[in-house]
Design an enzyme around this catalytic site. Structure first.
Site: not given
Ligand code: SIN
Length: 485
Positions: A155-156, A179-181, A233-234, A255-256, A289, A386
């Site tokens: 979602w971010n 599948k988006p958040a 995600g996490s 990508e965690l 992240c 985090e």
């Molecule tokens: C993310 O928070 O997973 C991506 C951030 C970014 O692309 O800079």
């Protein structure tokens, strides 16, 4: 919802096989700034996800057979449409996600830049020739699309995380189901609308929106027709999904989570370090992240740096992202606010010193006040997990060796940052940091030309850059023999 220039971008059902699919049940999408319901969206089922995979599998032969240049033209049209509708897409994003409008529009441009980048790369899927070990043989290497790609996105960054994966997948010749958040389905559906307008054929780009994350996740990770799975995600959920992919031996990219250190050496330009930290820490209210999680400051400049930082933070204006001048929005949910609050309180209880913030703006609001705490130590939970909120947690170090050791003392390895003007130190520290991405005198490192991704428990695979296509391509080796006959 506030009126858009193009109301056709507001969609409320999943999209597969080039069509919108209603469902018996609906779920509400709310604005985190005020709790208003902004849309009700058809809640797709696992059976719907299977249909989306069927559509992607059926479209694969035609899409992968197109010349790269043709796929490139469609991706370029999609890119242009995203920029043409940047205002509307930005508004949708702010309303469902909360980030300030300028930042949301920035995300649309960022997402579109991946479509452009990979449109260009679609024409450059080069193979190889390898000198053979026998005179009568020739070795040729082809790169071919892996097949159907499934993705689960967070979602971010409701636009850019989809664009970054889909652009590479489609450029390589793969078809795609995402599948988006559940908090941010509208941005994904607006992207599908524009994909359709760009002429991307039915079944090539599919979006399944649902509150049944586990059920849809099961389909996308276990269906044998899906060749590759990509997740942002996490770490906890990523590990579970990776296990689920194992049975069908899917290619996987993860990508965690991260736990980014931001090191300020005494020889740094402190003003530059403060502005780098402001960007890295407060982007999306600290909910990325790659956001700085731990600020490590050399003892001799601690007081000066903290004072400059607090001065810079007076420019932060918290509020509804659609209001002019606001540069920091709400957190995504009540749970998110509670988690940040608990981390701060626990640290203070263990001896950290609170300088400002440390609470919600008002009872029940999702706005968390920009916070600074010092005397943080590595054993505190907020130095290990985090934070995902607007909290600057400052630790102190005495020398370079200690800075490196503190920075690397985490199971995560996504992004790290440091500020120094000593060229020798710059190389030593850059090489010693155990992270996939390092900002050297730079607080914002994400862009389409760069390989985004982590090491250790932050995952594997790279998105963006010349390396980004590799995750979506299989290598096939051809051995031509008998050439002396
Ligand atoms: C993310 O928070 O997973 C991506 C951030 C970014 O692309 O800079």
């Amino acid at each position: 919802m506030t009126t858009l220039n193009d109301q056709g971008l507001l969609k409320s059902a999943s999209y597969w096989q080039g069509a919108w699919h209603p469902a018996a049940e609906h779920f509400a999408v709310t604005n985190p700034a005020n709790g208003d319901v902004i849309a009700k969206v058809a809640n797709a089922s696992p059976a719907d996800a299977e249909q989306a995979v069927t559509a992607a599998a059926a479209a694969f032969a035609g899409w992968s057979a197109l010349p790269g240049a043709e796929r490139a033209s469609m991706l370029m049209r999609w890119h242009q449409l995203m920029l043409q509708h940047q205002d509307d897409l930005g508004l949708i994003l702010t309303l469902e996600q909360g980030k300030p409008l300028a930042e949301a529009k920035g995300e649309i441009a960022y997402g579109a830049s991946y479509l452009q980048w990979f449109a260009e790369e679609a024409k450059r899927v080069y193979g190889d020739t390898i000198p053979a070990q026998a005179n009568n043989q020739r070795i040729v290497v082809l790169k071919q699309p892996v097949g159907v790609v499934a993705a689960i996105t967070p979602w971010n960054f409701p636009n850019a995380m989809i664009a970054r994966k889909a652009a590479a997948a489609l450029a390589a010749g793969c078809t795609f189901v995402v599948k988006p958040a559940q908090q941010t389905p509208l941005s994904a559906l607006a992207m599908a609308e524009l994909a359709q307008r760009a002429g991307i054929p039915a079944g090539v780009f599919n979006v399944v929106v649902s509150t049944d994350a586990a059920g849809i996740g099961n389909v996308l990770t276990q269906d044998k027709r899906v060749a590759k799975f990509s997740f942002t995600g996490s770490t906890k959920i990523g590990k579970q999904l990776a296990k689920q992919c194992a049975d069908s031996v899917k290619r996987v990219s993860m990508e965690l989570g991260g736990n980014a250190p931001f090191i300020v050496f005494a020889d740094a330009n402190l003003d530059a370090a403060v502005s780098g930290l402001m960007a890295s820490k407060f982007r999306n209210a600290g909910q990325t992240c790659v956001c700085t999680n731990r600020v490590l400051v050399q003892q001799s400049v601690l007081a000066a740096f903290t004072a400059k930082l607090q001065q810079a933070m007076t420019n932060l204006t918290l509020g509804d992202g659609t209001t002019a001048g606001v540069n920091i929005g709400p957190l995504i949910s009540d749970d998110a606010c509670n988690k940040v609050d608990e981390l701060v309180r626990a640290a203070v209880k263990q001896g950290a010193q609170l300088h400002c913030g440390g609470e919600r703006q008002s009872l029940n609001s999702l706005f968390y006040l920009p916070t600074v705490i010092t005397n943080v130590t590595s054993n505190m939970t907020l130095a290990q997990e985090e934070i995902f909120g607007p909290v600057v947690a400052i630790q102190c170090f005495s020398d370079e060796a200690q800075a490196i050791s503190l920075a690397n003392a985490t199971e995560y390895g996504l992004a790290a940052y440091f500020y120094s003007r000593d060229i020798g130190r710059v190389w030593r520290v850059a090489e010693a940091l155990q992270f996939g991405m390092v900002g050297v005198n730079e607080g914002i490192i994400s862009n389409a030309a760069a390989p985004f991704g982590g090491v250790k428990q932050s995952g594997y695979g790279r998105e963006g850059s010349q390396y980004g296509l590799n995750d979506y391509l299989d290598i096939k080796y051809l051995c031509f023999g008998g050439l002396d006959n």
